[in-house]
Design a protein around this motif. Structure first.
Motif, PDB file in Angstrom:
ATOM      1  N   ALA A  13       0.821  44.894  94.954  1.00 20.17           N
ATOM      2  CA  ALA A  13       0.683  45.359  93.591  1.00 20.17           C
ATOM      3  C   ALA A  13      -0.351  44.939  92.872  1.00 20.17           C
ATOM      4  O   ALA A  13      -1.286  45.527  92.296  1.00 20.17           O
ATOM      5  CB  ALA A  13       2.024  45.167  92.638  1.00 20.17           C
TER       6      ALA A  13
ATOM      7  N   ILE B 267      -6.119  57.584  88.595  1.00 22.26           N
ATOM      8  CA  ILE B 267      -5.788  56.160  88.202  1.00 22.26           C
ATOM      9  C   ILE B 267      -4.304  56.083  87.855  1.00 22.26           C
ATOM     10  O   ILE B 267      -3.596  54.945  88.572  1.00 22.26           O
ATOM     11  CB  ILE B 267      -6.583  56.088  86.803  1.00 22.26           C
ATOM     12  N   LEU B 268      -3.741  56.917  87.586  1.00 23.14           N
ATOM     13  CA  LEU B 268      -2.258  57.022  87.365  1.00 23.14           C
ATOM     14  C   LEU B 268      -1.353  56.967  88.426  1.00 23.14           C
ATOM     15  O   LEU B 268      -0.496  56.098  88.745  1.00 23.14           O
ATOM     16  CB  LEU B 268      -1.707  58.006  86.280  1.00 23.14           C
TER      17      LEU B 268
ATOM     18  N   ALA C  65       1.087  50.569  92.698  1.00 26.91           N
ATOM     19  CA  ALA C  65       1.267  49.372  92.380  1.00 26.91           C
ATOM     20  C   ALA C  65       2.641  49.181  92.148  1.00 26.91           C
ATOM     21  O   ALA C  65       3.374  48.186  92.375  1.00 26.91           O
ATOM     22  CB  ALA C  65       0.393  48.854  91.019  1.00 26.91           C
ATOM     23  N   ARG C  66       3.366  50.094  91.200  1.00 25.15           N
ATOM     24  CA  ARG C  66       4.626  50.293  91.030  1.00 25.15           C
ATOM     25  C   ARG C  66       5.589  50.059  92.270  1.00 25.15           C
ATOM     26  O   ARG C  66       6.530  49.549  92.183  1.00 25.15           O
ATOM     27  CB  ARG C  66       4.916  51.256  90.001  1.00 25.15           C
TER      28      ARG C  66
ATOM     29  N   TYR D  51      -9.561  62.155  87.048  1.00 28.18           N
ATOM     30  CA  TYR D  51      -9.816  60.648  87.031  1.00 28.18           C
ATOM     31  C   TYR D  51      -8.443  60.185  86.684  1.00 28.18           C
ATOM     32  O   TYR D  51      -7.841  59.012  87.145  1.00 28.18           O
ATOM     33  CB  TYR D  51     -10.798  60.167  85.993  1.00 28.18           C
ATOM     34  N   LEU D  52      -8.036  60.517  85.388  1.00 28.28           N
ATOM     35  CA  LEU D  52      -6.841  60.240  84.984  1.00 28.28           C
ATOM     36  C   LEU D  52      -5.566  60.258  86.063  1.00 28.28           C
ATOM     37  O   LEU D  52      -4.807  59.266  86.196  1.00 28.28           O
ATOM     38  CB  LEU D  52      -6.375  60.961  83.753  1.00 28.28           C
TER      39      LEU D  52
ATOM     40  N   LEU E 295     -11.963  64.746  83.728  1.00 29.57           N
ATOM     41  CA  LEU E 295     -11.244  63.560  83.155  1.00 29.57           C
ATOM     42  C   LEU E 295      -9.807  63.751  83.662  1.00 29.57           C
ATOM     43  O   LEU E 295      -9.023  62.464  84.052  1.00 29.57           O
ATOM     44  CB  LEU E 295     -11.282  63.895  81.754  1.00 29.57           C
TER      45      LEU E 295
ATOM     46  N   LEU F 110      -3.964  46.943  91.766  1.00 35.89           N
ATOM     47  CA  LEU F 110      -4.199  46.648  90.490  1.00 35.89           C
ATOM     48  C   LEU F 110      -5.912  46.047  90.456  1.00 35.89           C
ATOM     49  O   LEU F 110      -6.643  46.643  89.503  1.00 35.89           O
ATOM     50  CB  LEU F 110      -3.212  45.839  89.469  1.00 35.89           C
TER      51      LEU F 110
ATOM     52  N   THR G 242     -11.303  51.512  87.073  1.00 33.07           N
ATOM     53  CA  THR G 242     -10.955  52.049  85.842  1.00 33.07           C
ATOM     54  C   THR G 242     -12.069  51.931  84.561  1.00 33.07           C
ATOM     55  O   THR G 242     -12.404  52.448  83.854  1.00 33.07           O
ATOM     56  CB  THR G 242      -9.476  51.960  85.392  1.00 33.07           C
TER      57      THR G 242
ATOM     58  N   VAL H 292      -6.977  41.724  84.791  1.00 32.91           N
ATOM     59  CA  VAL H 292      -5.918  42.529  84.912  1.00 32.91           C
ATOM     60  C   VAL H 292      -4.912  41.729  86.056  1.00 32.91           C
ATOM     61  O   VAL H 292      -3.523  41.858  85.431  1.00 32.91           O
ATOM     62  CB  VAL H 292      -6.034  44.034  85.430  1.00 32.91           C
TER      63      VAL H 292
ATOM     64  N   LEU I 297      -1.727  53.555  89.959  1.00 36.41           N
ATOM     65  CA  LEU I 297      -0.922  52.759  89.167  1.00 36.41           C
ATOM     66  C   LEU I 297       0.612  52.748  89.942  1.00 36.41           C
ATOM     67  O   LEU I 297       1.370  51.910  90.039  1.00 36.41           O
ATOM     68  CB  LEU I 297      -0.918  52.995  87.708  1.00 36.41           C
ATOM     69  N   ASP I 298       1.079  53.996  89.895  1.00 37.80           N
ATOM     70  CA  ASP I 298       2.141  54.495  90.860  1.00 37.80           C
ATOM     71  C   ASP I 298       2.292  53.540  92.059  1.00 37.80           C
ATOM     72  O   ASP I 298       3.348  52.921  92.295  1.00 37.80           O
ATOM     73  CB  ASP I 298       2.362  55.649  91.059  1.00 37.80           C
TER      74      ASP I 298
ATOM     75  N   VAL J 155     -15.285  53.618  84.985  1.00 38.12           N
ATOM     76  CA  VAL J 155     -15.175  55.099  84.539  1.00 38.12           C
ATOM     77  C   VAL J 155     -14.987  55.013  83.340  1.00 38.12           C
ATOM     78  O   VAL J 155     -15.621  55.851  82.727  1.00 38.12           O
ATOM     79  CB  VAL J 155     -13.714  55.623  85.276  1.00 38.12           C
ATOM     80  N   ILE J 156     -14.207  54.509  82.661  1.00 39.56           N
ATOM     81  CA  ILE J 156     -14.022  54.585  81.268  1.00 39.56           C
ATOM     82  C   ILE J 156     -15.426  54.370  80.329  1.00 39.56           C
ATOM     83  O   ILE J 156     -15.981  55.034  79.376  1.00 39.56           O
ATOM     84  CB  ILE J 156     -12.785  53.847  80.643  1.00 39.56           C
TER      85      ILE J 156
END
Lengths: 632, 361
Positions: free
Chosen positions: B299, B283-284, B290-291, B279-280, B276, B303, B310, B167, B287-288, B313-314
C-alpha cells in the motif's frame, strides 16, 4: 486487533486522499470551464490579436489632371518603416537597433514612438517615411535574422507633384491627419489627408478608401500566411479647370522677370480658373512624406510668406484699376453719358482741397473712353464725387470686387471697398466726402484680393453676369469622366447697358492699343483690353521717412484685362509685387494670352518676351496729402 | 517467479488508461513540434522503453524489490551525485547524463526509488503506528536526494519528492497534530522563505503570478499566454494542428511544460474533460490498488509512487491554465521527456505489481 485497526486507519486516510484528489480535479474542471466557456470570447480575441496583424493598405489618392488632360499630380511608391509594438520584446533595444541600421537619430525614433504610445499595440507606428532603398535593405536583412521581428516595411503610395512648386497654392499638399481632421474626415491615426488647396477641399473625392490585409504571424513576427485582403480603392480622378500651358506661362514670366506676385486668368462665361498662381511658392513634394521641421519652420518664418496664397489671401489697394468700377457705376446709374466731357486742367479742387491728376498739364476735355485710356484722375474725381462712396461700394459688390469670390479654395479673405456704413461700423466715424475723391481713383481704404479683381473683370466681360470661379471641371467617380455641373450663379443677375459695355471696353482697348499705359500687352489682331494700376505700399511721406531702410517700399503693379474686347474669352489679373507700375503685369499678361491663342490655334507656344524697358517714368503722386493715404 | 495465474491479475484497464494518456501526449507533441520529427520519435522510443521498464517492474515481486531498496537507494544517490559532477548542462542546469543516444535524467528515477525505500522502511515496521524516530529517518532519507536535485538546480523535480514523504507518513499513521503543525509552519514561513530562501527569478515568478500584467513581456508572459491558449480553445477547440498559440509559438515549450494548454486549445473543453477523466481514473484506480494491497508495504509503495505522480499532474494542469506560478514541472505521461516517461511507466509497473500480487503469499 492491532492489524484491523491499522487497516481501518489506512482506509480512512486513503479515503481522505481520494476525496482531496477528486476535489482538486473538480476545481480544475471549474477553472477550465471558466476560461474556455465563460471567458472564451475575451481570450479568443486576445489570441487573434496575438497572431493576426492587420496591415492597412493605403489607397492611392486620385490623380489630378489639367483641363487638357495633362497630368498635374500623381502617386509614386515609397517605403515606410514601422514598429509593431505587439511583437516587441524590448522596445528600447528595437529603437536602438533600428536607429543604428537606418542611420537616423535614436531620439527622433523614440519621440515618434512616445507620441503614439496610446495607440493599440498591434497598429504599426511609422517611424521612417520614404525610406531609402539602403535603409529598407538594412532593415529587411535584420528582420530575417529575427533581430527586429517587430519592424515592418510597407510600400505605400505617396503623392508626387511632377512640376514641383507649380500651382502649389492651388493644388495644395497632403499630410498626416490632425486630431480634428481625424474626426471630420473619419480617418484613423496616420492617415494622409489633404491639408491645403485642392487636396484639402476635394479630399473626400481624392482620398479613396484604404484597404486592409490580415496576415498570420508567428511569435517572432514572421508572416506565415495571408488570411484575407481587402484591396484599397484609389481616390477619384479629378480634372481641374487649370490650363497647364497658361499656368506655366504665368509662372515662367514671373520667374523670368524676377518678380513675385499673383496671376489669375478666368474663362468669363463659366468661371473656370485657367491659371492661378501665387509666388513665391513651395514644393508640395516636401510635404508628401511628412515635412521635416526645418523646412516647415523656414517656410513659416520666410518674410516673403511663401505659404500665403496671394491670389485669395493677399489684399492690396487696387489703384487705377478701380476706375473701371467707377466708370461702369456712373454709366449704369445714368449720372453721365459716355460722351459727357469733363475738363482736366491737371487736377481739381474738391471739398476745399486740390487733388492732382498724374499729367501735369492736364488732359483737357476728356470723355469716358479717353478718360479710361489715359487714366485721367480729374475725370474720375468728378464722376466719383457724383456717385458718392455708397454707390461705388454697391457696384463693387455687384461686379464682384468686394467681399469673397466664393472660389473653392479654403481661407479666402474678403475684399474691402469702403462705404459710409462700413466706416461707421469699423471706426465708429462718419464718412468725409473728401475721402470719396481718393476712393474714386482706387486709393484710400480699398483693399482687394487679386481674385476679386479677376471676378470683376469677368463680370464686365460677361456684360453683367457674375460667376463664381471654380477649379474642378470633371470628376471620374469610377464610370468615366463626369463633368461637374455648373452651379447657377448665386448673385442677382443684372444686365449692363450696351452703351456702358461698349464705352468701358473701348476705353480698356484704347489703354492697350491707343495712347494708354498698357501698351505692353498689345497683341496684333487680338484686341486685348486692359488697364494698369499702381498700389502704393506706403505714402510718399512715409517713403521719405523710410528711406534707407531695407524694407522693399516699391509700389505694387496691377494689370487687369479681358480679351478679345467684344467677345471676351479670357478675363484676368496680374499682380506684380513691388512691380512699381503695371508694365510688368501687362507683359506677363501678354505672354499668357499669346500662349492661350497659340495653344487654341495649334501653334507652337511663344517664347517669353524680353522684359519691358521701363523708362524711369516720373512717378507722380496722384493724390496729395489725403488723410487716408498715410498708411493708417 | 512469474506464475501464469498472475497474468490474469494484471490491471489491464489501468494500463489501457495510461496508454491512452500517452497517445494523447504523442498527438500533442506531433502537433506542437510540426509533425513526426526528432522530438516525436524520441518520445515514441521512450514509450517503448517505458513499457519494457514497466514489464521489468512487474516481473519481480515487489517484496523482493523492497528487500533490495537500500541498494537501489544508494545507487540513486550515487547517480545524482555523479550528475552534479559529470552531468551535461542544458539551459543553465546540470540534470542529465549523456548516454550518447539518450540523455538520462536520474532525478526522474529518484521518485520511484524513494517511494520503494520509504515504503520498505515504514511498511515493514512492526509497530502499529510510526514513531517520531521513524519519521525523522524518513525525512532524512527524503532530504538527501531532494537537496542534491535542488543543487542541479531543478527545484521543480526536487519538490516532487516531498509528496512521497508526506503521503506515506500520512497513511503510516503520522499524528494529525504534526500535520496541523506543518500547515501552520508553512503559512508562517512562506513570507520568510519568499524573502530569503528563493532566488530572484523564483520570486519574480511568484510575484508575476499574482499579477501577470506587471510584466507582460517577461515572466508574466508565459502565464498570460497560457490563459489565452486555454481560453481561446473554447468548448470544441480549434482542431488538431489548428491551434494558433502553440503552433505559432506564442506559448513557449508547448510540447513540454505547457502540453496541456495546447490540448485545451486544439481539443477544447471536451478534450480537457477526457484527459482529466483519464488522469482521475488512473489515480483512483491506483488508489484502489493501495486499498487492495496485501500488506502495508504494498500500500505504501503504491501511494508513494502515486503521490508524486498526482502532485505533478495537478500542479502542471493548474499551471497550464495559468493558475499557478510557472515552474519547470512536466505533465507525467503527456509531456515530452524520455526519462520522465520511462520512470513514470516503471512506477506504474510497481503499482500494477502490488495489485497483481494481492493474492500471493
Amino acid at each position: 486487533m492491532a492489524i484491523a485497526e491499522d487497516r481501518r486507519r489506512l482506509d480512512i486516510r486513503l479515503t481522505v486522499l481520494q476525496v482531496s484528489i477528486a476535489v482538486a480535479f473538480g476545481l480544475l474542471v471549474c477553472g477550465f470551464w471558466f476560461f474556455q466557456v465563460v471567458q472564451h470570447p475575451k481570450f479568443k480575441e486576445m489570441a487573434e490579436n496575438n497572431h493576426q496583424r492587420t496591415l492597412t493598405l493605403r489607397a492611392p489618392r486620385g490623380i489630378i489632371y489639367d483641363r487638357t488632360g495633362r497630368l498635374l499630380v500623381e502617386n509614386r511608391n515609397s517605403f515606410n518603416i514601422s514598429i509593431v509594438r505587439k511583437h516587441t520584446k524590448d522596445i528600447d533595444r528595437t529603437i536602438r537597433v533600428l536607429a543604428q541600421v537606418t542611420g537616423v537619430e535614436e531620439k527622433m525614433v523614440r519621440d515618434i514612438v512616445d507620441r503614439n504610445r496610446r495607440e493599440p499595440s498591434y497598429r504599426p507606428i511609422v517611424v521612417l517615411t520614404d525610406a531609402t532603398l539602403a535603409q529598407v535593405a538594412a532593415v529587411t536583412a535584420r528582420r530575417l535574422d529575427f533581430e527586429l521581428p517587430d519592424v515592418i516595411v510597407q510600400e505605400v503610395p505617396t503623392r508626387r507633384y511632377p512640376d514641383q512648386s507649380m500651382a502649389a497654392h492651388l493644388i495644395g499638399y497632403v499630410g498626416e491627419a490632425s486630431e480634428d481632421q481625424m474626426a471630420s474626415d473619419h480617418v484613423t491615426t496616420g492617415s494622409i489627408v489633404g491639408q491645403f488647396g485642392i487636396e484639402r477641399v476635394y479630399n473626400k473625392l481624392l482620398m479613396g478608401e484604404d484597404g486592409a490585409r490580415r496576415v498570420v504571424v508567428n511569435s517572432v513576427g514572421r508572416e506565415i500566411r495571408s488570411l484575407e485582403e481587402l484591396p484599397p480603392v484609389q481616390g477619384r480622378r479629378v480634372q481641374l479647370s487649370i490650363n497647364y500651358a497658361m499656368q506655366k506661362a504665368a509662372e515662367d514670366a514671373f520667374h523670368g522677370y524676377g518678380y513675385w506676385g499673383s496671376a489669375i486668368v478666368l474663362e468669363p462665361k463659366t468661371g473656370d480658373v485657367l491659371a492661378l498662381t501665387s509666388l513665391p511658392a513651395f514644393d508640395p513634394n516636401a510635404f508628401a512624406t511628412g515635412i521635416d521641421r526645418a523646412t516647415w519652420n523656414a517656410l513659416n518664418t520666410d518674410k516673403l510668406r511663401p505659404l500665403q496664397n496671394r491670389a485669395i489671401q493677399g489684399r492690396y489697394s487696387p489703384g487705377s484699376t478701380f476706375k473701371i468700377v467707377v466708370a461702369t457705376a456712373a454709366l449704369e446709374e445714368g449720372l453721365i453719358t459716355p460722351e459727357r466731357q469733363i475738363f482736366c486742367p491737371g487736377g481739381g479742387t474738391f471739398y476745399g482741397r486740390f487733388f492732382q491728376c498724374h499729367k501735369a498739364g492736364g488732359h483737357g476735355y476728356v470723355a469716358m473712353r479717353e478718360a479710361i485710356e489715359k487714366s485721367c484722375n480729374t475725370y474720375f474725381y468728378t464722376v466719383g464725387n457724383m456717385l458718392g462712396v455708397d454707390r461705388m461700394h454697391k457696384w463693387s459688390e455687384r461686379l464682384g470686387l468686394a467681399l469673397k469670390s466664393g472660389i473653392d479654395l479654403p481661407n479666402e479673405v474678403e475684399s474691402i471697398v469702403p462705404s459710409t456704413e462700413w466706416k461707421l461700423k469699423r471706426n465708429g466715424e462718419r464718412w468725409y466726402p473728401g475721402e470719396t475723391i481718393s476712393v474714386a481713383i482706387g486709393q484710400g481704404q480699398l483693399s482687394v484680393t487679386p481674385m476679386s479683381m479677376a471676378v470683376m473683370m469677368a463680370t464686365v466681360a460677361n456684360g453683367g453676369t457674375r460667376v463664381v470661379p471654380r477649379l474642378v471641371t470633371a470628376v471620374d467617380e469610377g464610370k468615366g469622366w463626369q463633368p461637374v455641373e455648373q452651379q447657377p450663379s448665386p448673385f442677382a443677375p443684372f444686365v449692363l447697358k450696351p452703351e456702358t459695355l461698349s464705352a468701358v471696353r473701348d476705353g480698356l482697348w484704347l489703354a492697350v492699343n491707343g495712347a494708354g499705359t498698357a501698351g505692353r500687352a498689345r497683341i496684333a489682331g487680338r484686341d486685348v483690353a486692359g488697364k494698369t494700376g499702381t498700389a502704393q505700399v506706403i505714402s510718399l511721406q512715409g517713403k521719405e521717412r523710410a528711406r534707407g531702410s531695407k524694407v522693399d517700399l516699391r509700389d505694387h503693379g496691377w494689370f487687369v484685362f479681358m480679351v478679345p474686347k467684344d467677345k471676351p474669352e479670357l478675363a484676368g489679373v496680374i499682380f506684380v509685387e513691388h512691380g512699381e507700375h503695371g508694365y510688368y503685369g501687362a507683359t506677363i499678361a501678354k505672354h499668357i494670352i499669346q500662349t492661350y491663342f497659340a495653344q487654341r490655334d495649334g501653334l507652337p507656344l511663344p517664347p517669353l518676351p524680353p522684359p519691358p524697358v521701363t523708362s524711369p517714368a516720373p512717378v507722380r503722386a496722384a493724390v496729395v496729402a489725403t488723410p487716408v493715404a498715410e498708411g493708417r | 517467479m512469474f506464475e501464469r495465474r498472475l497474468y490474469f491479475h494484471i490491471d489491464w484497464l489501468l494500463i489501457g488508461a495510461v496508454l491512452a494518456i500517452c497517445a494523447m501526449g504523442l498527438a500533442m507533441i506531433y502537433s506542437t513540434t510540426g509533425g513526426a520529427g526528432r522530438v516525436y520519435w524520441t518520445q515514441v522510443y521512450a514509450l517503448g522503453l517505458g513499457l519494457f521498464a514497466m514489464a521489468v517492474c512487474l516481473l519481480f515481486d515487489y517484496r523482493s524489490l523492497a528487500d533490495k531498496s537500500h541498494w537501489l537507494y544508494l545507487a540513486m544517490i550515487a547517480a545524482l551525485i555523479g550528475v552534479l559532477f559529470f552531468g551535461s548542462v542544458r539551459g543553465g542546469s546540470r540534470r542529465w547524463i549523456d548516454l550518447g543516444f539518450f540523455n538520462l535524467q536520474p532525478s526522474e528515477f529518484a521518485k520511484a526509488t524513494l517511494a520503494l525505500m520509504l515504503a520498505k522502511m515504514l511498511g515493514e515496521s512492526r509497530r502499529p503506528a510510526v514513531t517520531n524516530n521513524d519519521l525523522l529517518i524518513a525525512a532524512g532519507l527524503t532530504a538527501l536526494p531532494l537537496l542534491i536535485i535542488a543543487r542541479q538546480p531543478d527545484l521543480g523535480t526536487a519538490v516532487t519528492l516531498l509528496p512521497i514523504l508526506l503521503v506515506i507518513a500520512f497513511v503510516a499513521g503520522m499524528p494529525m497534530k504534526y500535520i496541523y503543525a506543518m500547515a501552520l509552519v508553512a503559512v508562517l514561513a512562506a513570507p520568510i522563505g519568499y524573502k530569503f530562501a528563493l532566488q530572484d527569478y523564483q520570486r519574480e515568478r511568484i510575484s508575476t503570478f499574482l499579477d501577470p500584467a506587471q510584466d507582460a513581456r517577461g515572466a508574466g508572459y508565459q502565464q498570460i499566454q497560457a490563459r489565452i491558449t486555454v481560453g481561446s480553445g473554447g468548448v470544441w477547440g480549434k482542431g488538431f494542428l489548428k491551434g494558433t498559440q502553440g503552433q505559432l509559438r506564442f506559448l513557449p515549450v508547448a510540447h513540454n511544460d505547457f502540453i496541456f494548454s495546447v490540448l485545451a486549445e486544439e481539443q477544447g473543453l471536451v478534450g480537457v474533460l477526457v484527459a482529466l477523466g483519464l488522469y482521475l481514473f488512473v489515480i483512483l484506480r491506483a488508489l484502489d490498488a493501495a486499498r487492495l494491497a496485501k500488506d502495508r508495504l504494498g500500500a505504501y509503495l503504491v501511494l508513494g509512487v502515486l503521490s508524486s505522480f498526482t502532485f505533478q499532474v495537478i500542479y502542471n494542469i493548474t499551471m497550464s491554465a495559468g493558475l499557478a506560478p510557472v515552474k519547470g514541472l512536466t505533465l507525467p505521461l503527456m509531456s515530452y521527456g524520455g526519462s520522465s516517461l520511462i520512470a513514470t511507466l516503471a512506477g506504474f509497473g510497481l503499482i500494477l505489481n502490488v495489485r497483481m500480487r494481492r493474492f500471493t503469499n
